[in-house]
Design a protein around this motif. Structure first.
Motif, PDB file in Angstrom:
ATOM      1  N   ASP A  78      14.365   6.577  15.586  1.00  0.00           N
ATOM      2  CA  ASP A  78      13.397   5.690  16.234  1.00  0.00           C
ATOM      3  C   ASP A  78      11.996   6.300  16.199  1.00  0.00           C
ATOM      4  N   LEU A  79      11.912   7.577  16.512  1.00  0.00           N
ATOM      5  CA  LEU A  79      10.622   8.273  16.510  1.00  0.00           C
ATOM      6  C   LEU A  79      10.003   8.296  15.110  1.00  0.00           C
ATOM      7  N   LEU A  80      10.822   8.569  14.100  1.00  0.00           N
ATOM      8  CA  LEU A  80      10.316   8.720  12.735  1.00  0.00           C
ATOM      9  C   LEU A  80      10.097   7.399  12.000  1.00  0.00           C
ATOM     10  N   SER A  81      10.442   6.301  12.624  1.00  0.00           N
ATOM     11  CA  SER A  81      10.203   5.004  11.980  1.00  0.00           C
ATOM     12  C   SER A  81       9.152   4.180  12.724  1.00  0.00           C
ATOM     13  N   CYS A  82       8.558   4.762  13.741  1.00  0.00           N
ATOM     14  CA  CYS A  82       7.587   4.039  14.570  1.00  0.00           C
ATOM     15  C   CYS A  82       6.270   4.811  14.638  1.00  0.00           C
ATOM     16  N   PRO A  83       5.218   4.314  13.971  1.00  0.00           N
ATOM     17  CA  PRO A  83       3.954   5.053  14.002  1.00  0.00           C
ATOM     18  C   PRO A  83       3.367   5.166  15.403  1.00  0.00           C
ATOM     19  N   ALA A 142       0.806  -1.227   0.000  1.00  0.00           N
ATOM     20  CA  ALA A 142       0.000   0.000   0.000  1.00  0.00           C
ATOM     21  C   ALA A 142       0.838   1.276   0.000  1.00  0.00           C
ATOM     22  N   GLY A 143       1.975   1.250  -0.691  1.00  0.00           N
ATOM     23  CA  GLY A 143       2.791   2.451  -0.796  1.00  0.00           C
ATOM     24  C   GLY A 143       3.545   2.804   0.467  1.00  0.00           C
ATOM     25  N   GLU A 144       3.593   1.872   1.390  1.00  0.00           N
ATOM     26  CA  GLU A 144       4.321   2.120   2.629  1.00  0.00           C
ATOM     27  C   GLU A 144       5.703   1.495   2.566  1.00  0.00           C
ATOM     28  N   VAL A 145       6.559   1.963   3.430  1.00  0.00           N
ATOM     29  CA  VAL A 145       7.928   1.463   3.517  1.00  0.00           C
ATOM     30  C   VAL A 145       8.258   1.112   4.956  1.00  0.00           C
ATOM     31  N   MET A 146       9.282   0.317   5.111  1.00  0.00           N
ATOM     32  CA  MET A 146       9.809   0.002   6.436  1.00  0.00           C
ATOM     33  C   MET A 146      11.194   0.638   6.493  1.00  0.00           C
ATOM     34  N   ASP A 147      11.353   1.612   7.346  1.00  0.00           N
ATOM     35  CA  ASP A 147      12.642   2.273   7.536  1.00  0.00           C
ATOM     36  C   ASP A 147      13.221   1.836   8.872  1.00  0.00           C
ATOM     37  N   GLU A 148      14.548   1.863   8.948  1.00  0.00           N
ATOM     38  CA  GLU A 148      15.191   1.574  10.236  1.00  0.00           C
ATOM     39  C   GLU A 148      16.037   2.776  10.629  1.00  0.00           C
ATOM     40  N   PRO A 149      16.087   3.058  11.911  1.00  0.00           N
ATOM     41  CA  PRO A 149      16.865   4.198  12.384  1.00  0.00           C
ATOM     42  C   PRO A 149      18.347   4.011  12.080  1.00  0.00           C
ATOM     43  N   LYS A 150      19.060   5.121  11.905  1.00  0.00           N
ATOM     44  CA  LYS A 150      20.503   5.045  11.683  1.00  0.00           C
ATOM     45  C   LYS A 150      21.194   6.075  12.564  1.00  0.00           C
ATOM     46  N   GLY A 151      22.477   5.896  12.727  1.00  0.00           N
ATOM     47  CA  GLY A 151      23.263   6.829  13.511  1.00  0.00           C
ATOM     48  C   GLY A 151      23.330   6.433  14.969  1.00  0.00           C
ATOM     49  N   ASP A 152      23.628   7.399  15.800  1.00  0.00           N
ATOM     50  CA  ASP A 152      23.663   7.157  17.237  1.00  0.00           C
ATOM     51  C   ASP A 152      23.230   8.428  17.956  1.00  0.00           C
ATOM     52  N   GLY A 153      23.081   8.325  19.263  1.00  0.00           N
ATOM     53  CA  GLY A 153      22.687   9.474  20.060  1.00  0.00           C
ATOM     54  C   GLY A 153      21.346  10.051  19.645  1.00  0.00           C
ATOM     55  N   LEU A 154      21.308  11.375  19.538  1.00  0.00           N
ATOM     56  CA  LEU A 154      20.064  12.071  19.190  1.00  0.00           C
ATOM     57  C   LEU A 154      19.572  11.676  17.801  1.00  0.00           C
ATOM     58  N   ARG A 155      20.480  11.502  16.863  1.00  0.00           N
ATOM     59  CA  ARG A 155      20.078  11.099  15.503  1.00  0.00           C
ATOM     60  C   ARG A 155      19.345   9.762  15.527  1.00  0.00           C
ATOM     61  N   LEU A 156      19.856   8.808  16.283  1.00  0.00           N
ATOM     62  CA  LEU A 156      19.207   7.504  16.400  1.00  0.00           C
ATOM     63  C   LEU A 156      17.856   7.630  17.103  1.00  0.00           C
TER      64      LEU A 156
END
Length: 165
Positions: free
Chosen positions: A109-114, A91-105
């Motif tokens: 996490d926030l932007l990959s979890c509905p 349905a046009g959705e994607v699965m993303d995984e967080p990258k980086g560390d610290g605040l970026r990670l």
């Protein structure tokens, strides 16, 4: 006790960005506090209650906005600095995984979890509802219509698969 020793005590693999999570959570709380101060200073009269119909609209809109933010292909440009594409799903959705560390990670996490993003989108929608209920209802009705359309698309696909199968 240092933040590294706290993180090690919490996660033996040291993959949990506790300081980043604390920063993200503090940003959320500071945003709510700022909203509350501004509303109070401007003398905005907050609703005494939220009728069940409005709660349903807010819920449907929160569901859809959090999925749009975290799963939609079109909003990938917002997530790209913090996540990497893991796979395309249905349905046009994607699965993303967080990258980086610290605040970026933590932001990844926030932007990959509905479920995680729902608190933020609900906060924005409820704040809008508090100061401009008519406008919020209209926006929420739009996102609610998208939610209903998603469910109908899935129902149609399921019906087609059953008829063909």
């Amino acid at each position: 006790m240092t933040s590294n020793s706290v993180a090690r005590g919490y996660d033996t693999e040291e993959n949990v960005p506790l300081a980043g999570y604390a920063t993200v959570a503090a940003t959320f709380v500071a945003s709510l506090a700022t909203f509350a101060v501004v509303v109070r200073r401007r003398g905005v009269s907050l609703p005494e209650r939220v009728p069940p119909y409005d709660l349903l609209l807010l819920g449907a809109a929160t569901y859809k906005t959090s999925r749009l933010l975290t799963k939609d292909k079109i909003t990938a440009f917002l997530r790209a600095p913090f996540t990497r594409r893991q796979e395309d799903t249905t349905a046009g959705e994607v699965m993303d995984e967080p990258k980086g560390d610290g605040l970026r990670l933590a932001v990844g996490d926030l932007l990959s979890c509905p479920f995680c993003a729902a608190a933020w989108t609900a906060g924005g929608l409820v704040a809008t509802y508090a100061v401009a209920p008519r406008a919020a209802r209209l926006v929420c009705a739009g996102f609610g219509a998208m939610t209903l359309a998603d469910w109908l698309q899935y129902a149609w696909t399921w019906t087609q698969e059953k008829a063909e199968g």
